[in-house]
Design a protein around this motif. Structure first.
Motif, PDB file in Angstrom:
ATOM      1  N   TYR A 291     -74.274  -1.122 -60.269  1.00  0.00           N
ATOM      2  CA  TYR A 291     -74.069  -0.789 -61.678  1.00  0.00           C
ATOM      3  C   TYR A 291     -73.120  -1.793 -62.302  1.00  0.00           C
ATOM      4  O   TYR A 291     -72.396  -2.502 -61.613  1.00  0.00           O
ATOM      5  N   GLN A 292     -73.135  -1.852 -63.630  1.00  0.00           N
ATOM      6  CA  GLN A 292     -72.227  -2.730 -64.349  1.00  0.00           C
ATOM      7  C   GLN A 292     -70.979  -1.938 -64.710  1.00  0.00           C
ATOM      8  O   GLN A 292     -71.058  -0.770 -65.100  1.00  0.00           O
ATOM      9  N   ARG A 293     -69.827  -2.579 -64.561  1.00  0.00           N
ATOM     10  CA  ARG A 293     -68.571  -1.880 -64.820  1.00  0.00           C
ATOM     11  C   ARG A 293     -68.493  -1.419 -66.263  1.00  0.00           C
ATOM     12  O   ARG A 293     -68.786  -2.182 -67.182  1.00  0.00           O
ATOM     13  N   PRO A 294     -68.086  -0.180 -66.503  1.00  0.00           N
ATOM     14  CA  PRO A 294     -67.948   0.292 -67.887  1.00  0.00           C
ATOM     15  C   PRO A 294     -66.647  -0.192 -68.508  1.00  0.00           C
ATOM     16  O   PRO A 294     -65.721  -0.627 -67.820  1.00  0.00           O
ATOM     17  N   LYS A 295     -66.586  -0.092 -69.818  1.00  0.00           N
ATOM     18  CA  LYS A 295     -65.372  -0.451 -70.545  1.00  0.00           C
ATOM     19  C   LYS A 295     -64.312   0.607 -70.280  1.00  0.00           C
ATOM     20  O   LYS A 295     -64.613   1.791 -70.200  1.00  0.00           O
ATOM     21  N   ASN A 296     -63.075   0.183 -70.153  1.00  0.00           N
ATOM     22  CA  ASN A 296     -61.978   1.109 -69.951  1.00  0.00           C
ATOM     23  C   ASN A 296     -61.798   1.945 -71.217  1.00  0.00           C
ATOM     24  O   ASN A 296     -61.635   1.409 -72.309  1.00  0.00           O
ATOM     25  N   ALA A 297     -61.825   3.253 -71.100  1.00  0.00           N
ATOM     26  CA  ALA A 297     -61.735   4.134 -72.260  1.00  0.00           C
ATOM     27  C   ALA A 297     -60.337   4.164 -72.869  1.00  0.00           C
ATOM     28  O   ALA A 297     -60.177   4.573 -74.016  1.00  0.00           O
ATOM     29  N   MET A 298     -59.338   3.730 -72.128  1.00  0.00           N
ATOM     30  CA  MET A 298     -57.972   3.800 -72.618  1.00  0.00           C
ATOM     31  C   MET A 298     -57.545   2.542 -73.376  1.00  0.00           C
ATOM     32  O   MET A 298     -56.461   2.515 -73.940  1.00  0.00           O
ATOM     33  N   GLN A 299     -58.388   1.514 -73.374  1.00  0.00           N
ATOM     34  CA  GLN A 299     -58.030   0.273 -74.044  1.00  0.00           C
ATOM     35  C   GLN A 299     -59.222  -0.227 -74.845  1.00  0.00           C
ATOM     36  O   GLN A 299     -60.362   0.135 -74.581  1.00  0.00           O
ATOM     37  N   SER A 300     -58.956  -1.064 -75.826  1.00  0.00           N
ATOM     38  CA  SER A 300     -60.032  -1.558 -76.682  1.00  0.00           C
ATOM     39  C   SER A 300     -60.705  -2.800 -76.113  1.00  0.00           C
ATOM     40  O   SER A 300     -61.779  -3.163 -76.556  1.00  0.00           O
ATOM     41  N   GLY A 301     -60.116  -3.446 -75.134  1.00  0.00           N
ATOM     42  CA  GLY A 301     -60.670  -4.674 -74.584  1.00  0.00           C
ATOM     43  C   GLY A 301     -61.882  -4.427 -73.703  1.00  0.00           C
ATOM     44  O   GLY A 301     -62.132  -3.318 -73.238  1.00  0.00           O
ATOM     45  N   ARG A 302     -62.638  -5.485 -73.470  1.00  0.00           N
ATOM     46  CA  ARG A 302     -63.837  -5.390 -72.643  1.00  0.00           C
ATOM     47  C   ARG A 302     -63.725  -6.297 -71.415  1.00  0.00           C
ATOM     48  O   ARG A 302     -64.710  -6.862 -70.965  1.00  0.00           O
TER      49      ARG A 302
ATOM     50  N   ASN B 172     -61.954  18.316 -50.124  1.00  0.00           N
ATOM     51  CA  ASN B 172     -63.224  17.792 -49.650  1.00  0.00           C
ATOM     52  C   ASN B 172     -62.977  16.492 -48.907  1.00  0.00           C
ATOM     53  O   ASN B 172     -62.133  15.688 -49.283  1.00  0.00           O
ATOM     54  N   GLY B 173     -63.732  16.285 -47.839  1.00  0.00           N
ATOM     55  CA  GLY B 173     -63.593  15.053 -47.080  1.00  0.00           C
ATOM     56  C   GLY B 173     -64.641  14.979 -45.998  1.00  0.00           C
ATOM     57  O   GLY B 173     -65.506  15.836 -45.865  1.00  0.00           O
ATOM     58  N   GLY B 174     -64.576  13.919 -45.233  1.00  0.00           N
ATOM     59  CA  GLY B 174     -65.510  13.710 -44.144  1.00  0.00           C
ATOM     60  C   GLY B 174     -65.115  12.488 -43.354  1.00  0.00           C
ATOM     61  O   GLY B 174     -64.164  11.775 -43.688  1.00  0.00           O
ATOM     62  N   GLY B 175     -65.875  12.214 -42.313  1.00  0.00           N
ATOM     63  CA  GLY B 175     -65.569  11.078 -41.458  1.00  0.00           C
ATOM     64  C   GLY B 175     -66.174   9.780 -41.937  1.00  0.00           C
ATOM     65  O   GLY B 175     -65.836   8.713 -41.440  1.00  0.00           O
ATOM     66  N   ASP B 176     -67.082   9.839 -42.910  1.00  0.00           N
ATOM     67  CA  ASP B 176     -67.764   8.637 -43.385  1.00  0.00           C
ATOM     68  C   ASP B 176     -66.920   7.975 -44.476  1.00  0.00           C
ATOM     69  O   ASP B 176     -66.771   8.507 -45.568  1.00  0.00           O
ATOM     70  N   THR B 177     -66.360   6.818 -44.163  1.00  0.00           N
ATOM     71  CA  THR B 177     -65.516   6.117 -45.131  1.00  0.00           C
ATOM     72  C   THR B 177     -66.259   5.012 -45.869  1.00  0.00           C
ATOM     73  O   THR B 177     -65.663   4.310 -46.674  1.00  0.00           O
ATOM     74  N   SER B 178     -67.562   4.867 -45.631  1.00  0.00           N
ATOM     75  CA  SER B 178     -68.299   3.781 -46.279  1.00  0.00           C
ATOM     76  C   SER B 178     -68.460   4.010 -47.779  1.00  0.00           C
ATOM     77  O   SER B 178     -68.689   3.061 -48.521  1.00  0.00           O
ATOM     78  N   ASN B 179     -68.327   5.252 -48.246  1.00  0.00           N
ATOM     79  CA  ASN B 179     -68.448   5.497 -49.684  1.00  0.00           C
ATOM     80  C   ASN B 179     -67.201   5.048 -50.450  1.00  0.00           C
ATOM     81  O   ASN B 179     -67.184   5.091 -51.665  1.00  0.00           O
ATOM     82  N   GLN B 180     -66.177   4.577 -49.754  1.00  0.00           N
ATOM     83  CA  GLN B 180     -64.975   4.082 -50.412  1.00  0.00           C
ATOM     84  C   GLN B 180     -65.058   2.587 -50.705  1.00  0.00           C
ATOM     85  O   GLN B 180     -64.169   2.023 -51.324  1.00  0.00           O
ATOM     86  N   ILE B 181     -66.150   1.946 -50.265  1.00  0.00           N
ATOM     87  CA  ILE B 181     -66.290   0.503 -50.428  1.00  0.00           C
ATOM     88  C   ILE B 181     -66.949   0.192 -51.760  1.00  0.00           C
ATOM     89  O   ILE B 181     -68.016   0.715 -52.075  1.00  0.00           O
ATOM     90  N   ARG B 182     -66.301  -0.652 -52.562  1.00  0.00           N
ATOM     91  CA  ARG B 182     -66.853  -1.143 -53.821  1.00  0.00           C
ATOM     92  C   ARG B 182     -66.668  -2.654 -53.841  1.00  0.00           C
ATOM     93  O   ARG B 182     -65.543  -3.144 -53.694  1.00  0.00           O
ATOM     94  N   ILE B 183     -67.775  -3.375 -54.012  1.00  0.00           N
ATOM     95  CA  ILE B 183     -67.727  -4.832 -54.002  1.00  0.00           C
ATOM     96  C   ILE B 183     -68.186  -5.328 -55.364  1.00  0.00           C
ATOM     97  O   ILE B 183     -69.203  -4.877 -55.883  1.00  0.00           O
ATOM     98  N   GLY B 184     -67.434  -6.251 -55.966  1.00  0.00           N
ATOM     99  CA  GLY B 184     -67.767  -6.805 -57.270  1.00  0.00           C
ATOM    100  C   GLY B 184     -68.531  -8.113 -57.149  1.00  0.00           C
ATOM    101  O   GLY B 184     -68.262  -8.917 -56.256  1.00  0.00           O
ATOM    102  N   PHE B 185     -69.489  -8.325 -58.054  1.00  0.00           N
ATOM    103  CA  PHE B 185     -70.307  -9.539 -58.082  1.00  0.00           C
ATOM    104  C   PHE B 185     -70.392 -10.053 -59.511  1.00  0.00           C
ATOM    105  O   PHE B 185     -70.394  -9.271 -60.452  1.00  0.00           O
ATOM    106  N   PRO B 186     -70.511 -11.365 -59.687  1.00  0.00           N
ATOM    107  CA  PRO B 186     -70.589 -11.905 -61.048  1.00  0.00           C
ATOM    108  C   PRO B 186     -71.935 -11.639 -61.731  1.00  0.00           C
ATOM    109  O   PRO B 186     -71.993 -11.558 -62.949  1.00  0.00           O
ATOM    110  N   THR B 187     -73.023 -11.518 -60.943  1.00  0.00           N
ATOM    111  CA  THR B 187     -74.346 -11.296 -61.529  1.00  0.00           C
ATOM    112  C   THR B 187     -75.081 -10.194 -60.783  1.00  0.00           C
ATOM    113  O   THR B 187     -74.749  -9.857 -59.636  1.00  0.00           O
ATOM    114  N   LEU B 188     -76.094  -9.659 -61.427  1.00  0.00           N
ATOM    115  CA  LEU B 188     -76.936  -8.632 -60.813  1.00  0.00           C
ATOM    116  C   LEU B 188     -77.709  -9.214 -59.636  1.00  0.00           C
ATOM    117  O   LEU B 188     -77.860  -8.557 -58.596  1.00  0.00           O
ATOM    118  N   GLU B 189     -78.169 -10.456 -59.762  1.00  0.00           N
ATOM    119  CA  GLU B 189     -78.931 -11.085 -58.690  1.00  0.00           C
ATOM    120  C   GLU B 189     -78.088 -11.261 -57.435  1.00  0.00           C
ATOM    121  O   GLU B 189     -78.575 -11.104 -56.313  1.00  0.00           O
TER     122      GLU B 189
END
Length: 93
Positions: free
Chosen positions: A7-18, A43-60
């Motif tokens: 997904y594409q990062r959303p704009k921060n709702a607390m600031q006017s910048g993009r 709530n919790g579990g043993g699977d920690t892979s849902n905590q991983i977020r990786i940023g990329f410059p393009t969708l491709e």
């Protein structure tokens, strides 16, 4: 097989910048459901892979990484920007 959400990062709702809204994020989805801890009730579990977020410059680039790692992925389209045009004179009508 792990599933990823891109997904594409959303704009921060607390600031006017993009800042950093042009970045695409790859987030792994949890394979096992979370369950409540009997002691604390959190709530919790043993699977920690849902905590991983990786940023990329393009969708491709995000798609290429998911395919290289063998993840099944789905792309969440970015919401359409709605411009609210208003003039200062509208406050005095």
């Amino acid at each position: 097989m792990k599933t990823a959400r891109i997904y594409q990062r959303p704009k921060n709702a607390m600031q006017s910048g993009r800042a950093r809204t042009d970045q695409w994020m790859l987030e792994l989805e949890s394979v096992t459901p979370q369950e409540a801890d009997p002691l604390t009730g959190w709530n919790g579990g043993g699977d920690t892979s849902n905590q991983i977020r990786i940023g990329f410059p393009t969708l491709e680039a995000a798609k290429a990484h998911a395919e290289r790692e063998g993840y099944a992925y789905h792309v969440v389209p970015a919401p359409e920007r709605k411009l609210k045009l208003q003039a200062y004179a509208d406050n005095f009508r």
